[in-house]
Design an enzyme around this catalytic site. Sequence first.
Site, PDB file in Angstrom:
ATOM      1  CG  ASN A  19      -6.812  -0.360   1.336  1.00 29.35           C
ATOM      2  OD1 ASN A  19      -6.190   0.065   0.598  1.00 29.35           O
ATOM      3  ND2 ASN A  19      -6.347  -0.893   2.608  1.00 29.35           N
ATOM      4  CB  CYS A  21      -0.929   0.173   1.087  1.00 29.10           C
ATOM      5  SG  CYS A  21      -2.170  -1.471   0.983  1.00 29.10           S
ATOM      6  CG  HIS A  69      -3.065   3.753   2.352  1.00 28.14           C
ATOM      7  ND1 HIS A  69      -3.711   3.206   1.165  1.00 28.14           N
ATOM      8  CD2 HIS A  69      -3.091   2.291   2.929  1.00 28.14           C
ATOM      9  CE1 HIS A  69      -3.948   1.940   1.170  1.00 28.14           C
ATOM     10  NE2 HIS A  69      -3.751   1.445   2.274  1.00 28.14           N
TER      11      HIS A  69
HETATM   12  O1  UT7 Z   1      -4.035  -1.213   3.454  1.00 29.81           O
HETATM   13  C1  UT7 Z   1      -3.376  -2.160   4.216  1.00 29.81           C
HETATM   14  C2  UT7 Z   1      -3.389  -1.866   5.554  1.00 29.81           C
HETATM   15  N1  UT7 Z   1      -4.596  -2.415   6.403  1.00 29.81           N
HETATM   16  C3  UT7 Z   1      -5.187  -1.736   7.241  1.00 29.81           C
HETATM   17  O2  UT7 Z   1      -4.859  -0.669   7.630  1.00 29.81           O
HETATM   18  C4  UT7 Z   1      -6.155  -2.513   8.122  1.00 29.81           C
HETATM   19  C5  UT7 Z   1      -6.264  -2.088   9.501  1.00 29.81           C
HETATM   20  N2  UT7 Z   1      -7.097  -2.771  10.201  1.00 29.81           N
HETATM   21  C6  UT7 Z   1      -8.493  -2.417  10.246  1.00 29.81           C
HETATM   22  O3  UT7 Z   1      -8.837  -1.596   9.411  1.00 29.81           O
HETATM   23  C7  UT7 Z   1      -9.472  -3.211  11.399  1.00 29.81           C
HETATM   24  O4  UT7 Z   1      -8.660  -3.999  12.107  1.00 29.81           O
HETATM   25  C8  UT7 Z   1     -10.655  -4.251  10.518  1.00 29.81           C
HETATM   26  C9  UT7 Z   1     -11.613  -3.276   9.660  1.00 29.81           C
HETATM   27  C10 UT7 Z   1      -9.841  -5.120   9.614  1.00 29.81           C
HETATM   28  C11 UT7 Z   1     -11.194  -4.966  11.489  1.00 29.81           C
HETATM   29  O5  UT7 Z   1     -11.822  -3.918  12.426  1.00 29.81           O
HETATM   30  P1  UT7 Z   1     -11.760  -4.294  14.032  1.00 29.81           P
HETATM   31  O6  UT7 Z   1     -12.421  -3.225  14.573  1.00 29.81           O
HETATM   32  O7  UT7 Z   1     -10.049  -4.270  14.251  1.00 29.81           O
HETATM   33  O8  UT7 Z   1     -12.696  -5.551  14.108  1.00 29.81           O
HETATM   34  P2  UT7 Z   1     -12.127  -6.959  14.886  1.00 29.81           P
HETATM   35  O9  UT7 Z   1     -11.231  -7.782  13.879  1.00 29.81           O
HETATM   36  O10 UT7 Z   1     -11.717  -6.903  16.174  1.00 29.81           O
HETATM   37  O11 UT7 Z   1     -13.452  -7.850  14.937  1.00 29.81           O
HETATM   38  C12 UT7 Z   1     -14.462  -7.305  15.901  1.00 29.81           C
HETATM   39  C13 UT7 Z   1     -15.619  -8.124  15.611  1.00 29.81           C
HETATM   40  C14 UT7 Z   1     -15.345  -9.760  15.555  1.00 29.81           C
HETATM   41  O12 UT7 Z   1     -16.422 -10.301  16.271  1.00 29.81           O
HETATM   42  P3  UT7 Z   1     -16.380 -11.078  17.746  1.00 29.81           P
HETATM   43  O13 UT7 Z   1     -15.429 -11.969  17.845  1.00 29.81           O
HETATM   44  O14 UT7 Z   1     -16.044  -9.788  18.436  1.00 29.81           O
HETATM   45  O15 UT7 Z   1     -17.600 -11.743  17.743  1.00 29.81           O
HETATM   46  C15 UT7 Z   1     -15.276  -9.994  13.928  1.00 29.81           C
HETATM   47  O16 UT7 Z   1     -15.594 -11.397  13.832  1.00 29.81           O
HETATM   48  O17 UT7 Z   1     -16.375  -7.987  14.202  1.00 29.81           O
HETATM   49  C16 UT7 Z   1     -16.347  -8.983  13.472  1.00 29.81           C
HETATM   50  N3  UT7 Z   1     -16.263  -9.046  12.158  1.00 29.81           N
HETATM   51  C17 UT7 Z   1     -17.097  -8.433  11.429  1.00 29.81           C
HETATM   52  N4  UT7 Z   1     -18.434  -8.323  11.494  1.00 29.81           N
HETATM   53  C18 UT7 Z   1     -19.417  -7.937  10.707  1.00 29.81           C
HETATM   54  C19 UT7 Z   1     -15.001  -8.836  11.318  1.00 29.81           C
HETATM   55  N5  UT7 Z   1     -15.346  -8.403  10.069  1.00 29.81           N
HETATM   56  C20 UT7 Z   1     -16.528  -8.152  10.064  1.00 29.81           C
HETATM   57  C21 UT7 Z   1     -17.550  -7.896   9.051  1.00 29.81           C
HETATM   58  N6  UT7 Z   1     -18.921  -7.592   9.260  1.00 29.81           N
HETATM   59  N7  UT7 Z   1     -17.268  -7.650   7.770  1.00 29.81           N
END
Ligand code: UT7
Length: 317
Positions: free
Chosen positions: A274, A110, A244
């Site tokens: 993204n 990225c 980004h």
């Molecule tokens: O360009 C490359 C660089 N990449 C980035 O900068 C990405 C950086 N990270 C992020 O943007 C975030 O960490 C994510 C968007 C990937 C994830 O968001 P988060 O707030 O960190 O969520 P999480 O992974 O901690 O998940 C929280 C909950 C989980 O459920 P439980 O375990 O709390 O029941 C996930 O299973 O949200 C759930 N979850 C979703 N729910 C609905 C994960 N993805 C989804 C989804 N829809 N698409």
Amino acid sequence: MTFSIIGTGMYVPPKIVTNDDLSKTLDTNDEWIRQRVGVQRRHVCTGETTAELAYQAALRALENSGCTPEDLDLIICSTISGDLVSPALACVVQKMLGASCPAYDVNSACSAFLFLLETAAGYFARGKVKKVLAIGAERMSKLLDWQDRGTCVIFGDGAGAAVLASGEGYIDSTISTKGNDEVIRVPAFAGESPYSTLEPERPFIRMQGQETFKYAVNAMCSDISKLMQNNRLTAEDIAYVVPHQANKRIIDLACMRLRIPIKKFYVNIQEYGNTSSASIPIALDELNRKGLLKRGDNLILSAFGAGESNASCLLKW
Ligand code: UT7
């Protein structure tokens, strides 16, 4: 001598996939995606190749700059999602444009468009080039596991381009790499060597979301602070920060920590998701075409991504 940006262009495929569209086949919903990531829709390739995205963005940038393909001394593309492993995407685009200059790709995930600008700056410093075409083009949709809701809701396809010409606009930069291949990983397609003893990995993006999130906020904040300190700039001196577009919450947190007003951060993740290394040149083209940039404005571009590679630069428009 370094360079100034004299023209920009972008292209995204016409097919739009909304969050509601995704929720028909995935256990996700519009509210989660908007709140946690900031994406409302993304553009996704159907029949378009990465080269076509890059070519269309390049045509628009050339037109915007008043240059023709014959004027170019170098073409560099940033991509992790080219159509071919070899030749480089830049070679394919060179042929499509009918240009005859050297052409090659830069891969730094990225952050690659900013690594590309740093590479180009070296050519200008040595007086080797007068005009360079810089393109960030990504077909992220082919690198996604469309059953993995943790990644497929985030990314989109698109390309952005800029024509660089000898000038004094590239003021300062910082680039760094930690060499981490765990937080974000996209395995290459593995062949079928009868001698290989390696377990093949699925060639899709895997990401440790929260680790990446923390790294991203820290990287952006330390890079931008460094550029501002080195160049004795305050928030008032900055016209726009072009981050980004990985997650709106990353941008919000960085903005709070840096104490730069949020209105100075250009955000379009809601429209495109993204688009990896294409996100910064796409944002730059939007700023340019909306007439939001004035000659002499200070811009900070800031990117981070796989490899824990991050880069930021200070541009005078
Ligand atoms: O360009 C490359 C660089 N990449 C980035 O900068 C990405 C950086 N990270 C992020 O943007 C975030 O960490 C994510 C968007 C990937 C994830 O968001 P988060 O707030 O960190 O969520 P999480 O992974 O901690 O998940 C929280 C909950 C989980 O459920 P439980 O375990 O709390 O029941 C996930 O299973 O949200 C759930 N979850 C979703 N729910 C609905 C994960 N993805 C989804 C989804 N829809 N698409």
